[in-house]
Scaffold this motif. Structure first.
Motif, mmCIF file in Angstrom:
data_model
loop_
_atom_site.group_PDB
_atom_site.id
_atom_site.type_symbol
_atom_site.label_atom_id
_atom_site.label_comp_id
_atom_site.label_asym_id
_atom_site.label_seq_id
_atom_site.Cartn_x
_atom_site.Cartn_y
_atom_site.Cartn_z
ATOM 1 N N VAL A 58 -76.683 44.114 9.793
ATOM 2 C CA VAL A 58 -77.391 44.678 10.947
ATOM 3 C C VAL A 58 -77.009 46.137 11.215
ATOM 4 O O VAL A 58 -77.715 46.824 11.952
ATOM 5 N N GLN A 59 -75.931 46.622 10.612
ATOM 6 C CA GLN A 59 -75.597 48.039 10.791
ATOM 7 C C GLN A 59 -76.701 48.927 10.236
ATOM 8 O O GLN A 59 -76.800 50.101 10.592
ATOM 9 N N PHE A 60 -77.571 48.382 9.390
ATOM 10 C CA PHE A 60 -78.700 49.132 8.837
ATOM 11 C C PHE A 60 -79.669 49.570 9.945
ATOM 12 O O PHE A 60 -80.391 50.546 9.787
ATOM 13 N N LEU A 61 -79.659 48.854 11.064
ATOM 14 C CA LEU A 61 -80.581 49.161 12.169
ATOM 15 C C LEU A 61 -80.130 50.355 13.009
ATOM 16 O O LEU A 61 -80.908 50.871 13.806
ATOM 17 N N ILE A 62 -78.882 50.777 12.839
ATOM 18 C CA ILE A 62 -78.356 51.889 13.631
ATOM 19 C C ILE A 62 -79.164 53.153 13.346
ATOM 20 O O ILE A 62 -79.395 53.511 12.189
ATOM 21 N N GLY A 63 -79.594 53.807 14.415
ATOM 22 C CA GLY A 63 -80.375 55.031 14.270
ATOM 23 C C GLY A 63 -81.870 54.800 14.155
ATOM 24 O O GLY A 63 -82.649 55.753 14.154
ATOM 25 N N LYS A 64 -82.302 53.532 14.063
ATOM 26 C CA LYS A 64 -83.723 53.197 13.971
ATOM 27 C C LYS A 64 -84.136 52.594 15.309
ATOM 28 O O LYS A 64 -84.179 51.372 15.467
ATOM 29 N N LYS A 65 -84.431 53.452 16.270
ATOM 30 C CA LYS A 65 -84.574 53.051 17.672
ATOM 31 C C LYS A 65 -85.597 51.937 17.872
ATOM 32 O O LYS A 65 -85.304 50.911 18.491
ATOM 33 N N ALA A 66 -86.805 52.117 17.359
ATOM 34 C CA ALA A 66 -87.865 51.127 17.583
ATOM 35 C C ALA A 66 -87.530 49.798 16.922
ATOM 36 O O ALA A 66 -87.716 48.728 17.517
ATOM 37 N N THR A 67 -87.007 49.852 15.694
ATOM 38 C CA THR A 67 -86.664 48.622 14.979
ATOM 39 C C THR A 67 -85.505 47.908 15.658
ATOM 40 O O THR A 67 -85.499 46.678 15.777
ATOM 41 N N LEU A 68 -84.528 48.671 16.117
ATOM 42 C CA LEU A 68 -83.380 48.083 16.805
ATOM 43 C C LEU A 68 -83.827 47.392 18.090
ATOM 44 O O LEU A 68 -83.394 46.273 18.387
ATOM 45 N N GLU A 69 -84.713 48.036 18.841
ATOM 46 C CA GLU A 69 -85.224 47.422 20.065
ATOM 47 C C GLU A 69 -85.971 46.124 19.757
ATOM 48 O O GLU A 69 -85.817 45.127 20.452
ATOM 49 N N GLU A 70 -86.780 46.142 18.698
ATOM 50 C CA GLU A 70 -87.517 44.933 18.307
ATOM 51 C C GLU A 70 -86.556 43.806 17.936
ATOM 52 O O GLU A 70 -86.756 42.649 18.318
ATOM 53 N N ALA A 71 -85.493 44.145 17.192
ATOM 54 C CA ALA A 71 -84.506 43.134 16.802
ATOM 55 C C ALA A 71 -83.811 42.554 18.035
ATOM 56 O O ALA A 71 -83.617 41.334 18.133
#
Length: 204
Positions: A58-71
């Protein structure tokens, strides 16, 4: 490895839950694809109606604001329905940067466990299992040599076995202790992190 083993155990259980296992990169690609194709409801239905969701790295989501919010919304939706979520990361929640504070809080709010690297006996067992799986014939004592020289994850041990098999095939030689020592010296040097002065200062 542990995440996908858990997924397999869930699927084999008597309750036969619906299980979705994916990497954070796959989650990102599917989410962005759904946005582009305007199929976001279908993507959300796929992720939010399962009994168990497992997301690797899940550290892959860091910096990807929209994707992180969706997750995070997906995790919340599942937890509100009493479903299970398993996440893995390559660092502890308190090591996440500030822009991933919400993800760190979500991880810390659950049962966050650190998985230590395998000990020597476990590394020998892993090497033996990997060699059996790829049908590599290791000479006597080779598994022990690999376990001694390659201290790391199962993935790294698998890489060492692959290097041994490739070298053995290229040279037309069996995998002996001598060949293993030669090959693994270079392999271990490439995969051993260099200790810098800053590392020593930080440790002290």
């Amino acid at each position: 490895h542990l995440l996908y083993a858990a997924a397999g155990r869930f699927r084999a259980g008597p309750a036969r839950p619906t299980v979705l296992a994916m990497t954070a990169e796959q989650f990102t690609a599917q989410f962005l694809g759904a946005l582009q194709d305007r199929t976001l409801p279908r993507f959300r239905d796929k992720c939010r109606t399962v009994d168990v969701l497992l997301i690797d790295d899940v550290q892959f989501l860091i910096g990807k604001k929209a994707t992180l919010e969706e997750a995070l919304y997906t995790i919340d939706a599942l937890q509100q329905r009493g479903r299970q979520v398993l996440l893995t990361a390559d660092r502890a929640p308190n090591e996440f940067p500030r822009n991933a504070a919400s993800l760190a809080a979500k991880l810390a709010g659950g049962l966050a466990l650190q998985i230590d690297p395998p000990d020597y006996e476990m590394r020998v067992a892993i090497v033996t299992a990997i060699a059996r799986r790829v049908d590599a014939r290791l000479g006597e004592g080779v598994a022990e040599i690999v376990a001694q020289q390659v201290v790391g994850s199962a993935r790294l041990l698998g890489g060492a076995i692959n290097r041994l098999v490739a070298t053995s095939m290229a040279l037309g030689q069996p995998i002996t202790v001598g060949l293993a020592q030669t090959v693994l010296t270079d392999f271990a040097r490439q995969h051993t992190p260099q200790v810098q002065l800053a590392d020593v200062q930080r440790a002290v």
